[in-house]
Design an enzyme around this catalytic site. Structure first.
Site, PDB file in Angstrom:
ATOM      1  N   ILE A  61      43.881  38.908  18.147  1.00  0.00           N
ATOM      2  CA  ILE A  61      42.620  39.267  18.522  1.00  0.00           C
ATOM      3  C   ILE A  61      42.601  40.517  18.452  1.00  0.00           C
ATOM      4  CG2 ILE A  61      43.274  39.059  21.046  1.00  0.00           C
ATOM      5  CD1 ILE A  61      40.580  38.479  21.838  1.00  0.00           C
ATOM      6  N   SER A  62      41.430  41.231  17.786  1.00  0.00           N
ATOM      7  CA  SER A  62      41.186  42.654  17.523  1.00  0.00           C
ATOM      8  C   SER A  62      41.476  43.608  18.558  1.00  0.00           C
ATOM      9  CB  SER A  62      40.370  42.925  16.679  1.00  0.00           C
ATOM     10  OG  SER A  62      40.388  42.072  15.398  1.00  0.00           O
ATOM     11  N   GLN A  63      42.005  44.627  18.888  1.00  0.00           N
ATOM     12  CA  GLN A  63      41.610  45.711  19.797  1.00  0.00           C
ATOM     13  C   GLN A  63      40.032  45.884  20.312  1.00  0.00           C
ATOM     14  OE1 GLN A  63      42.283  49.548  18.134  1.00  0.00           O
ATOM     15  NE2 GLN A  63      42.830  50.678  20.081  1.00  0.00           N
TER      16      GLN A  63
END
Ligand code: SAH
Length: 214
Positions: A61-63
């Site tokens: 899951i992206s930052q």
């Protein structure tokens, strides 16, 4: 009991606003969507930290900041049809669903797609449609899209996605080498395409017919 609402407020105030995220609707969506419900239970306490997190099947899951930047670059007003390539956890799709009319999100890893679909349903997002398949081909029968966001790193923007972008449309993608990319934004106007370069970034690879080979 963890106060997730407070953690979200801190995330917005310490990670997003100081780094220049200005779009009030984007900040509101980031305050609202319960990011901790998009990661496994053992990682929920880290969900609002300034980093990407593993979601299984070798994916992430992206930052939060990267989600906010990409979303801001899309300039969503509320009436758009959006294509996301790389559903992952479904978190970015939820943010898009808060800010646009209809979201189509394609994921190639079936277990991730199934999990994301369940989550988004449980949270009441009825304007998100999760599809399983190779997103580098886009979704020809749902095209054109007002906005396209690719959330995996690609050597170049897949030709079918350029084609499926509507006139006056915007496409945002991390483009570059396998382990480091740069966010680029394409705008289509009267059939012509202009390209801007934005922040450096690191995404997992876009794997498919018009992306990286396995
Ligand atoms: N947007 C996601 C994070 C994406 S991680 C989130 O909010 O959690 C990138 C995702 O792209 C991974 O889940 C990976 O499986 C997927 N992916 C890679 N290549 C793909 C392709 N060709 N089509 C669809 N999904 C792809």
């Amino acid at each position: 009991m963890t106060d997730y609402e407070e953690l979200r407020r801190l995330m917005v105030e310490t990670q997003l606003v100081p780094r220049g995220i200005r779009d009030a609707r984007v900040l509101e969506a980031m305050l609202k969507v319960p990011r901790h419900l998009f990661v496994g239970e053992s990682l929920q306490h880290k969900a609002y930290d300034d980093m990407a997190l593993p979601i299984g099947n070798g994916q992430t899951i992206s930052q939060p900041y990267m989600v906010a930047v990409m979303t801001e670059l899309l300039e969503l007003k509320g009436d758009e049809r959006v294509l996301e390539v790389g559903t992952g956890s479904g978190y970015q799709a939820a943010i898009l669903a808060e800010l646009a009319a209809e979201v189509y999100s394609v994921e190639r890893v079936e277990p991730l797609a199934v999990k994301a679909r369940e989550r988004l349903e449980r949270l009441g997002y009825d304007n998100v449609h999760i599809m399983i398949g190779d997103g580098t081909e886009g979704l020809p029968d749902k095209a054109p899209f007002d906005r396209i966001i690719i959330t995996a790193g690609t050597p170049e923007v897949p030709a079918p996605l350029r084609e499926q972008l509507a006139d006056n449309g915007i496409l945002v993608a991390p483009v570059g080498a396998r382990f480091s990319q740069q966010l680029i934004r394409l705008r289509k106007r009267e059939g012509g395409i202009t390209e801007e370069h934005h922040t450096p970034c690191v995404f997992v690879p876009l794997v498919g017919r018009y992306g990286w080979k396995e």
